[in-house]
Design an enzyme around this catalytic site. Sequence first.
Site, PDB file in Angstrom:
ATOM      1  N   TYR A  32      47.478  33.259  33.691  1.00  0.00           N
ATOM      2  CA  TYR A  32      48.037  32.044  33.103  1.00  0.00           C
ATOM      3  C   TYR A  32      46.930  31.156  32.541  1.00  0.00           C
ATOM      4  O   TYR A  32      45.737  31.394  32.780  1.00  0.00           O
ATOM      5  CB  TYR A  32      48.869  31.278  34.140  1.00  0.00           C
ATOM      6  CG  TYR A  32      48.064  30.518  35.177  1.00  0.00           C
ATOM      7  CD1 TYR A  32      47.419  31.181  36.212  1.00  0.00           C
ATOM      8  CD2 TYR A  32      47.938  29.119  35.121  1.00  0.00           C
ATOM      9  CE1 TYR A  32      46.685  30.481  37.172  1.00  0.00           C
ATOM     10  CE2 TYR A  32      47.215  28.424  36.067  1.00  0.00           C
ATOM     11  CZ  TYR A  32      46.587  29.104  37.095  1.00  0.00           C
ATOM     12  OH  TYR A  32      45.858  28.419  38.029  1.00  0.00           O
ATOM     13  N   ARG A  51      39.409  32.302  27.277  1.00  0.00           N
ATOM     14  CA  ARG A  51      39.471  32.643  28.711  1.00  0.00           C
ATOM     15  C   ARG A  51      40.734  33.457  29.002  1.00  0.00           C
ATOM     16  O   ARG A  51      40.709  34.387  29.809  1.00  0.00           O
ATOM     17  CB  ARG A  51      39.429  31.371  29.568  1.00  0.00           C
ATOM     18  CG  ARG A  51      39.361  31.699  31.059  1.00  0.00           C
ATOM     19  CD  ARG A  51      39.154  30.463  31.904  1.00  0.00           C
ATOM     20  NE  ARG A  51      40.285  29.555  31.807  1.00  0.00           N
ATOM     21  CZ  ARG A  51      40.290  28.322  32.299  1.00  0.00           C
ATOM     22  NH1 ARG A  51      39.221  27.851  32.922  1.00  0.00           N
ATOM     23  NH2 ARG A  51      41.359  27.545  32.173  1.00  0.00           N
ATOM     24  N   ARG A 102      59.792  49.357  41.697  1.00  0.00           N
ATOM     25  CA  ARG A 102      58.612  48.701  42.270  1.00  0.00           C
ATOM     26  C   ARG A 102      57.588  49.734  42.723  1.00  0.00           C
ATOM     27  O   ARG A 102      57.727  50.342  43.773  1.00  0.00           O
ATOM     28  CB  ARG A 102      59.006  47.822  43.463  1.00  0.00           C
ATOM     29  CG  ARG A 102      57.817  47.048  44.033  1.00  0.00           C
ATOM     30  CD  ARG A 102      58.138  46.367  45.334  1.00  0.00           C
ATOM     31  NE  ARG A 102      56.956  45.711  45.901  1.00  0.00           N
ATOM     32  CZ  ARG A 102      56.038  46.337  46.641  1.00  0.00           C
ATOM     33  NH1 ARG A 102      56.137  47.631  46.904  1.00  0.00           N
ATOM     34  NH2 ARG A 102      54.990  45.660  47.107  1.00  0.00           N
ATOM     35  N   HIS A 104      53.229  50.246  42.860  1.00  0.00           N
ATOM     36  CA  HIS A 104      51.975  49.516  42.664  1.00  0.00           C
ATOM     37  C   HIS A 104      51.303  49.914  41.350  1.00  0.00           C
ATOM     38  O   HIS A 104      50.759  49.086  40.637  1.00  0.00           O
ATOM     39  CB  HIS A 104      51.011  49.781  43.831  1.00  0.00           C
ATOM     40  CG  HIS A 104      51.334  49.006  45.059  1.00  0.00           C
ATOM     41  ND1 HIS A 104      52.500  49.164  45.759  1.00  0.00           N
ATOM     42  CD2 HIS A 104      50.641  48.038  45.706  1.00  0.00           C
ATOM     43  CE1 HIS A 104      52.520  48.346  46.786  1.00  0.00           C
ATOM     44  NE2 HIS A 104      51.393  47.638  46.783  1.00  0.00           N
ATOM     45  N   LYS A 149      42.082  34.131  35.787  1.00  0.00           N
ATOM     46  CA  LYS A 149      43.056  33.069  36.068  1.00  0.00           C
ATOM     47  C   LYS A 149      44.391  33.737  36.407  1.00  0.00           C
ATOM     48  O   LYS A 149      45.337  33.780  35.600  1.00  0.00           O
ATOM     49  CB  LYS A 149      43.159  32.106  34.874  1.00  0.00           C
ATOM     50  CG  LYS A 149      43.574  30.710  35.308  1.00  0.00           C
ATOM     51  CD  LYS A 149      43.203  29.677  34.287  1.00  0.00           C
ATOM     52  CE  LYS A 149      43.859  28.331  34.533  1.00  0.00           C
ATOM     53  NZ  LYS A 149      43.755  27.766  35.870  1.00  0.00           N
ATOM     54  N   GLU A 181      34.322  25.813  44.881  1.00  0.00           N
ATOM     55  CA  GLU A 181      35.146  25.023  43.960  1.00  0.00           C
ATOM     56  C   GLU A 181      36.300  24.475  44.789  1.00  0.00           C
ATOM     57  O   GLU A 181      36.241  24.518  46.025  1.00  0.00           O
ATOM     58  CB  GLU A 181      35.631  25.865  42.764  1.00  0.00           C
ATOM     59  CG  GLU A 181      36.509  27.035  43.117  1.00  0.00           C
ATOM     60  CD  GLU A 181      37.047  27.778  41.882  1.00  0.00           C
ATOM     61  OE1 GLU A 181      37.105  27.215  40.788  1.00  0.00           O
ATOM     62  OE2 GLU A 181      37.448  28.947  42.054  1.00  0.00           O
ATOM     63  N   LEU A 205      36.419  30.004  39.082  1.00  0.00           N
ATOM     64  CA  LEU A 205      36.997  30.041  37.751  1.00  0.00           C
ATOM     65  C   LEU A 205      36.053  29.287  36.804  1.00  0.00           C
ATOM     66  O   LEU A 205      35.571  28.200  37.154  1.00  0.00           O
ATOM     67  CB  LEU A 205      38.370  29.367  37.745  1.00  0.00           C
ATOM     68  CG  LEU A 205      39.049  29.449  36.388  1.00  0.00           C
ATOM     69  CD1 LEU A 205      39.651  30.831  36.170  1.00  0.00           C
ATOM     70  CD2 LEU A 205      40.124  28.396  36.248  1.00  0.00           C
TER      71      LEU A 205
HETATM   72  N1  PDD Z   1      43.644  24.798  37.507  1.00  0.00           N
HETATM   73  N2  PDD Z   1      39.259  26.250  39.537  1.00  0.00           N
HETATM   74  C1  PDD Z   1      40.509  26.649  39.822  1.00  0.00           C
HETATM   75  C2  PDD Z   1      40.738  27.515  41.018  1.00  0.00           C
HETATM   76  C3  PDD Z   1      41.583  26.244  38.995  1.00  0.00           C
HETATM   77  O1  PDD Z   1      42.836  26.649  39.273  1.00  0.00           O
HETATM   78  C4  PDD Z   1      41.313  25.392  37.885  1.00  0.00           C
HETATM   79  C5  PDD Z   1      42.394  24.944  36.959  1.00  0.00           C
HETATM   80  C6  PDD Z   1      39.990  25.007  37.632  1.00  0.00           C
HETATM   81  C7  PDD Z   1      39.626  24.117  36.470  1.00  0.00           C
HETATM   82  O2  PDD Z   1      39.729  24.804  35.252  1.00  0.00           O
HETATM   83  P1  PDD Z   1      40.014  24.035  33.887  1.00  0.00           P
HETATM   84  O3  PDD Z   1      39.004  22.970  33.767  1.00  0.00           O
HETATM   85  O4  PDD Z   1      39.846  25.080  32.851  1.00  0.00           O
HETATM   86  O5  PDD Z   1      41.412  23.510  33.966  1.00  0.00           O
HETATM   87  C8  PDD Z   1      38.985  25.467  38.472  1.00  0.00           C
HETATM   88  C9  PDD Z   1      44.769  24.611  36.644  1.00  0.00           C
HETATM   89  C10 PDD Z   1      44.745  23.360  35.865  1.00  0.00           C
HETATM   90  C11 PDD Z   1      46.056  24.860  37.398  1.00  0.00           C
HETATM   91  O6  PDD Z   1      46.053  25.802  38.190  1.00  0.00           O
HETATM   92  O7  PDD Z   1      47.060  24.205  37.163  1.00  0.00           O
END
Ligand code: PDD
Length: 287
Positions: A32, A51, A102, A104, A149, A181, A205
Site C-alpha cells: 500500500y 516506493r 487458499r 500459500h 510497505k 522507527e 520503511l
Molecule cells: N505510515 N514507518 C512506518 C512503519 C510507516 O508505516 C510509515 C508510514 C512511515 C513513514 O513513511 P512516510 O513518510 O512515507 O509516510 C515510516 C503510513 C502513513 C500509514 O501506515 O498510514
Amino acid sequence: MNVIYLNGQFMPKQKASISVLDRGFLFGDGVYEVIPVFCKKPVGLNLHLERLQRSLQAIHIQLPRFTQQSISIFKELILLNHLEDKNFSFYIQITRGVSTERLHEFTLDLTPTVMVCCKSLPQYSNEVLQKGFKAILMPDHRRQECYVKSINLLPNVLAYQKAKEVGAIEAILIKEGYAVEASSSNLFIVKDNTLITPPLSPKILAGVTRQIIIQLAKENHIPVIERNIKENELYDADEIWVTGSSKEICPITRIEGHSINAKKVGPLWYTINQLYQAYKQTEQPLW
Ligand code: PDD
C-alpha cells in the site's frame, strides 16, 4: 470521500467488495501507499509512486503501468469527491489478486486487485503541536522486510493500539537495543543541534517524509547524521520527532515517564516544521 476506485471502476465505497479468495484478505499478500494532498498538491508524489513500484517488485507483482494510470485515477477521485480545495490523503492498496483456492504458493498470472480511496488527514492545532506528544517504547516484533510497505501490519497495529490505550501518539519500536522507527512513522532525535535518524536498511520503511526532512535540513545547513540510535539515547535526546505522511512531524516531549527537553518542544522542530510547511506549498498541483 465516498467514491473509491476498485479494479477499473469508480463507485460508492458501500458498494465496493472483493472476493473472499483475494490473497490480500487471506494472506495480507499485498502492498500500500499513503500520499498526502493539500489543495490538489500531492506531497512527494513521485517518491511515493517509486516506493510503490519497489514494494510491488519486492513481492513479485507486475504492474508497471499503474504509475501512469494513477494520475488520472487521482484526478477523477478528487473531482468525484469534491476535494479540489481540501486536505486529505490517497490510500492505494494493491494485492496479488484472487486465487482459485487458499494456497500459500502463487502463480504470476493473477490479476492484481487495485483499490484507491481518499482518507482524512489528522488535524493537529498549533496549540496541540506546541505541547508535544507522548510516545511509548515497544519491542519490534516485525519480520525483516520492513522496507516493503506491506499490508501485513499486525505487529504495527498491536503496537499502535498499545500506544493509543495509554494516550500516546506512537510506539517507538526497539530492536536489539536500538530504536529503529515507530509503528507507523520514522524516528528522528536531535542532539547538540544535529539531526540523527536511523539509516535506510531492511529494518525500516524508507519514509518519504524522512527523505524530505533530510533534504530540507541539508539545504539549510542543519547537520544530519544517519546512524543507529541506542534505546538509552532517547532519554538523553534534546528533541525526538516521529514523522510520516499523515502525522507530518510530531514532536515527542514525554517518553515512558521521562521528560524530553523539560517537556518543551525544541527549537529545531520549529525550524524544520516551518521548512516542511513551506515545502508543501511548492509541490506541483495535479492539474
Ligand atoms: N505510515 N514507518 C512506518 C512503519 C510507516 O508505516 C510509515 C508510514 C512511515 C513513514 O513513511 P512516510 O513518510 O512515507 O509516510 C515510516 C503510513 C502513513 C500509514 O501506515 O498510514
